[in-house]
Design a protein around this motif. Structure first.
Motif, PDB file in Angstrom:
ATOM      1  N   GLU A 293      -4.214  15.302  -0.027  1.00 21.50           N
ATOM      2  CA  GLU A 293      -3.250  15.311   1.117  1.00 21.50           C
ATOM      3  C   GLU A 293      -3.337  16.910   1.544  1.00 21.50           C
ATOM      4  O   GLU A 293      -3.606  17.098   2.959  1.00 21.50           O
ATOM      5  N   ARG A 332     -11.405  10.289  -3.243  1.00 17.77           N
ATOM      6  CA  ARG A 332      -9.976  10.239  -3.094  1.00 17.77           C
ATOM      7  C   ARG A 332      -9.623   8.905  -3.496  1.00 17.77           C
ATOM      8  O   ARG A 332      -8.489   8.705  -4.437  1.00 17.77           O
ATOM      9  N   GLU A 336      -6.881   7.739  -6.598  1.00 16.76           N
ATOM     10  CA  GLU A 336      -5.750   7.067  -6.574  1.00 16.76           C
ATOM     11  C   GLU A 336      -5.605   5.700  -7.129  1.00 16.76           C
ATOM     12  O   GLU A 336      -4.570   4.795  -7.142  1.00 16.76           O
ATOM     13  N   ASN A 457       1.818   8.616  -6.673  1.00 16.80           N
ATOM     14  CA  ASN A 457       2.006   9.584  -5.583  1.00 16.80           C
ATOM     15  C   ASN A 457       1.669   9.416  -4.128  1.00 16.80           C
ATOM     16  O   ASN A 457       1.953  10.168  -3.042  1.00 16.80           O
ATOM     17  N   THR A 458       0.948   8.148  -3.772  1.00 16.70           N
ATOM     18  CA  THR A 458       0.592   7.621  -2.523  1.00 16.70           C
ATOM     19  C   THR A 458       1.846   7.221  -1.753  1.00 16.70           C
ATOM     20  O   THR A 458       1.847   6.972  -0.666  1.00 16.70           O
TER      21      THR A 458
END
Length: 551
Positions: A293, A332, A336, A457-458
């Motif tokens: 991000e 990404r 994730e 972390n998302t």
């Protein structure tokens, strides 16, 4: 006769070719950029200081502690020491005082150059007792034999200075950040610095004449050798996460900086500030993985033709591999989902291989060490910038270095990065976390921090997570420590914890996590980049929490 192999060897040439180009601008105490050095001034004044140091016994091979803030004095002094063939010793001043004293004692310095406060600490705390020469950057020679100004005056008029250093001569001792233990002094030879300059120039297409904004002072030492102008930021380099983005923006705009180097913590500061950076053409961030991000926000603030690079490496070996931000963002979803963080392809000149995970000594390289393609193992590097020893740390040296016999009968050092990773089918290297921080649940299950944490972390109310293991390796309980996003109160934790447990059940490797704990403060991080999470400290905290719950 071959010219000296020395990072300072480029200075005389640049002083002749572009004498009036500003080599660096530094902010004064009032924050104004009134202190400048042209290439001609940097060359001539560092010559004078080198000559003055020689008169005081600081010459080729003299180990010299340098505790000076990133001011013109620091850069003049460092290039003077390189020219003299002396060996600067650099330690992060913000580390634990006992660890700092241990580092200085291990380095066995023969000289000590520092700001007045460092000289006072030396006297009171017994730092570097072996140092026979003491020089201060202060106005008076208080607790010192001389001031740096006196040293420069003594050497003025002595003419060009450049010791006949060989590539194998020790150029510096640079201590690691100590993020996973007591810092170790990495022995840099002159060939390592020269190789780094070449590799950085070619990897990032750096051409002379650019304007760099290096927010990590040691990296500013590369700029003169690359023909760049350095704009030293008005910030505390040991606390990049607390930098004032308005001051950074003002300096970047005023001097038209087209290059920026900073830690992921500093990138987050700029990303959250949200103001465009129209002059920048190349941004480089290292020290830890940059969150996707942050990469996305930074690219949105940069011109469309700007490049955002995230090189992978360590104090012992840099650069190892590199990836551009746009390619990183295309991967990404894989990050994730637990693949790790892609750090790109090896930089030309490096041989990067993955070996089986082993906490013991591996004295000699053999092909049986390598794992199958796609398998996670320890990352190793052999190349021109791979260092070969820690100073006065033989046990750590043999743990981190292998000797490889080459087909022509020669030998080279292979450095074990202490990091876990794997190669994908396109030759890209994926970072999975520190070997020492892996969580070994049982003989069949090993969890890696960078394959677990991005999954969680998302969550929009989570700032970051840290995987730690409680108990002995081989029978560890995997625990996820969670730092909530700013403004999210502890009352929301039960709901967030349940959401994280459900997310964990969606992947085979994260389903093993047994405990989720809310850490009530910001995570402890390293002092150098403010980006590497102190998982050892969090593991001790988690163990205490679980013990409380059990009793």
């Amino acid at each position: 006769m071959n010219p000296p192999c020395n990072i300072a060897a480029a200075l005389p040439r640049l002083a002749r070719e572009r004498p009036d180009q500003v080599a660096m601008r530094c902010p004064g105490r009032d924050g104004r950029y009134g202190e400048t050095l042209t290439y001609a001034e940097l060359d001539a004044r560092s010559d004078a200081i080198a000559a003055g140091l020689a008169r005081r016994g600081i010459m080729r091979g003299t180990r010299t502690v340098v505790m000076v803030r990133p001011t013109p004095a620091f850069f003049l002094l460092m290039f003077a020491l390189f020219k003299a063939g002396a060996v600067p010793v650099l330690v992060d001043p913000g580390i634990d005082r006992r660890a700092l004293k241990q580092c200085l004692d291990e380095a066995k310095p023969q000289a000590f150059i520092g700001i007045p406060l460092a000289l006072l600490a030396k006297a009171l705390l017994g730092w570097a007792k072996a140092a026979r020469v003491r020089i201060t950057t202060g106005r008076r020679a208080w607790l010192a034999d001389a001031t740096l100004a006196q040293v420069e005056a003594e050497g003025t008029g002595a003419g060009p200075q450049l010791a006949a250093t060989d590539g194998e001569d020790v150029a510096a001792i640079l201590f690691t950040s100590g993020s996973t233990g007591v810092p170790k002094g990495v022995v840099y030879r002159h060939r390592h610095f020269v190789a780094q300059i070449k590799m950085l120039r070619e990897a990032f297409g750096i051409a002379p004449g650019g304007v760099d904004f290096p927010t990590f002072p040691p990296f500013a030492l590369f700029d003169p050798a690359l023909g760049l102008t350095s704009i030293i930021p008005d910030m505390d380099p040991t606390r990049p996460a607390r930098a004032d983005p308005r001051k950074l923006h003002a300096a970047i705009a005023r001097f038209g900086a087209d290059q920026l180097f900073g830690s992921p913590a500093l990138m987050r500061v700029l990303a959250e500030h949200g103001q465009p950076l129209p002059t920048l053409k190349r941004v480089t961030s290292a020290g830890a993985p940059v969150p996707p991000e942050v990469v996305e926000k930074m690219l949105a603030l940069l011109p469309s033709d700007a490049r955002f690079w995230t090189p992978y490496g360590a104090t012992e070996c840099l650069p190892v591999a590199v990836i551009e931000g746009r390619e990183l963002l295309t991967l990404r979803a894989r990050t994730e989902s637990g693949a790790g963080t892609c750090v790109g392809r090896p930089v030309a000149g490096n041989t990067v291989r993955i070996i089986r995970i082993d906490d013991g000594v591996i004295p000699e390289w053999h092909d049986g060490l390598q794992v199958a393609p796609g398998q996670v193992g320890e990352i190793t590097v052999a190349g021109p910038s791979a260092t070969d020893a820690y100073f006065n740390r033989e046990a750590q040296t043999v743990l981190a270095k292998l000797r490889e016999t080459l087909p022509d009968g020669g030998h080279r050092i292979v450095h074990r990065m202490g990091d876990l990773g794997w190669f994908d089918g396109e030759g890209r290297l994926w970072f999975c976390g520190r070997k020492s921080q892996r969580v070994v649940v049982d003989a069949a299950t090993t969890l890696c921090t960078e394959q677990v944490e991005p999954v969680f972390n998302t969550h929009p109310q989570v700032r970051r997570t840290a995987l730690v293991g409680v108990g002995p390796k081989g029978a560890q309980v995997p625990v996820l420590c969670v730092e909530l996003a700013e403004g999210v109160g502890a009352a929301a934790w039960p709901r967030i914890a349940e959401a994280l447990r459900q997310r964990a059940d969606g992947f085979v490797h994260t389903a093993k996590i047994a405990q989720f704990l809310h850490y009530p403060k910001p995570f402890p991080v390293d002092i150098r980049h403010n980006a590497k999470i102190g998982r050892e400290a969090l593991a001790a905290w988690a163990a205490r929490q679980l013990h409380k719950e059990a009793t």
